[in-house]
Scaffold this active site. Structure first.
Site, PDB file in Angstrom:
ATOM      1  N   ASP A  14      -8.084 -27.064 -28.585  1.00 41.13           N
ATOM      2  CA  ASP A  14      -7.877 -25.876 -27.747  1.00 41.13           C
ATOM      3  C   ASP A  14      -7.368 -26.262 -26.359  1.00 41.13           C
ATOM      4  O   ASP A  14      -7.018 -25.398 -25.559  1.00 41.13           O
ATOM      5  CB  ASP A  14      -9.134 -25.004 -27.673  1.00 41.13           C
ATOM      6  CG  ASP A  14     -10.306 -25.684 -26.998  1.00 41.13           C
ATOM      7  OD1 ASP A  14     -10.218 -26.900 -26.715  1.00 41.13           O
ATOM      8  OD2 ASP A  14     -11.326 -25.004 -26.761  1.00 41.13           O
ATOM      9  N   LYS A  16     -14.019 -28.154 -35.154  1.00 41.10           N
ATOM     10  CA  LYS A  16     -14.784 -28.823 -34.086  1.00 41.10           C
ATOM     11  C   LYS A  16     -15.441 -27.758 -33.222  1.00 41.10           C
ATOM     12  O   LYS A  16     -14.836 -26.725 -32.943  1.00 41.10           O
ATOM     13  CB  LYS A  16     -13.857 -29.715 -33.245  1.00 41.10           C
ATOM     14  CG  LYS A  16     -14.558 -30.354 -32.043  1.00 41.10           C
ATOM     15  CD  LYS A  16     -13.831 -31.571 -31.512  1.00 41.10           C
ATOM     16  CE  LYS A  16     -12.657 -31.281 -30.616  1.00 41.10           C
ATOM     17  NZ  LYS A  16     -12.967 -30.508 -29.416  1.00 41.10           N
ATOM     18  N   GLU A  18     -16.423 -36.940 -24.417  1.00 40.52           N
ATOM     19  CA  GLU A  18     -15.378 -36.732 -23.400  1.00 40.52           C
ATOM     20  C   GLU A  18     -15.897 -36.964 -21.988  1.00 40.52           C
ATOM     21  O   GLU A  18     -16.905 -36.379 -21.580  1.00 40.52           O
ATOM     22  CB  GLU A  18     -14.799 -35.295 -23.528  1.00 40.52           C
ATOM     23  CG  GLU A  18     -13.711 -35.032 -22.490  1.00 40.52           C
ATOM     24  CD  GLU A  18     -12.841 -33.809 -22.768  1.00 40.52           C
ATOM     25  OE1 GLU A  18     -12.967 -33.203 -23.849  1.00 40.52           O
ATOM     26  OE2 GLU A  18     -12.041 -33.471 -21.881  1.00 40.52           O
TER      27      GLU A  18
END
Ligand code: KIV
Length: 263
Positions: A44, A113, A183
């Site tokens: 996204d 995800k 991340e």
């Protein structure tokens, strides 16, 4: 291709480095597939460089499905994972399962995800996996929570945050994810999580000790005018594209006898 999610744990045992790249349409998908990426992620993140939004939040489920269909057509064999967009899964377990089901049925992708590792998401992921849909987790900087964080800053710097992220990763593994994106967290935390899990970690801005690495393909190609500090452009296609477009405009304005489109 039938996804064998056990393959990922196997790759972890074999210490195979897993290369993940994002794609948002047929061309970008063909490119990363031809390069041999192990997973193609319809992330996204495309909401920002591809669609021009300031965050990933405005991207809708219908838009994601539209893009994932293009990607799937460009990636006949490799595993395609699709991000569930903001608020297509946070509201309830039913919403999440409907969104995940739509993605698999309508796009031909094989996995989804979801961001976060708090209890409600862990329960949602457990139910989704039990329903037969492979799920990839994502902890650390989860961009859909940017307004909660206040910015896209590194997560897990304090002992408290670090413990929380570590425990979230363990909970996601218990919920049945086949891998987890880490991340923008400190290298030592990513290393600790990677050692503790039996499923592979896929890092972005999380140091070299993750089992694999993911890069957003518009960053890889240097397509946008801004990249996050942890993204490494391997080529500057933005500059090359501007030069090519300028050369074309120049050809047209000079009434050049042989502009490439008039040969
Ligand atoms: O949306 C995305 O591209 C992602 C990667 C940064 C992992 O989630």
């Amino acid at each position: 291709m039938i996804v064998n999610v056990h393959q990922f744990a196997q790759w972890k045992r074999e210490n195979k480095a897993i290369a993940v790249l994002t794609a948002w349409d047929y061309l970008s998908a063909q490119m990363v597939d031809a390069a041999g990426a192990d997973i193609v992620l319809v992330g996204d993140s495309m909401a920002m460089p591809v669609m021009g939004h300031e965050t990933t939040l405005p991207l809708t489920l219908d838009e994601m499905i539209h893009h994932a269909k293009m990607v799937r057509r460009g990636v006949p064999k490799t595993l395609v994972v699709v991000d569930l967009p903001f608020f297509s899964y946070q509201v309830s377990r039913e919403a999440a399962m409907n969104a995940a089901g739509r993605i698999l049925k309508e796009t031909g992708a094989q996995a989804v995800k979801m961001e976060g590792g708090y209890q409600a998401i862990v329960e949602t992921i457990t139910a989704t996996v039990e329903a037969g849909i492979p799920v990839m987790g994502h902890v650390g900087l989860t961009p859909q929570s940017v307004y909660q964080f206040g910015s896209f800053r590194k997560q897990g710097k304090s002992a408290e945050e670090s413990d929380r992220i570590f425990n979230e990763a363990l909970a996601l593994e218990r919920a049945g994810v086949f891998s987890i994106v880490l991340e923008h967290i400190p290298n030592d935390l990513a290393s600790k999580i990677s050692s503790a899990l039996t499923v592979p970690t896929i890092g972005i801005g999380a140091g070299p000790d993750c089992d694999g690495q993911v890069l957003v393909t518009s960053d890889l190609l240097g397509l946008s005018d801004w990249q996050p500090p942890f993204a490494k452009p391997y080529v500057n296609l933005r500059e090359q594209g501007i030069s090519a477009a300028k050369a074309f405009c120049e050809d047209v304005r000079q009434r050049s006898k042989s502009p490439k489109n008039a040969q």
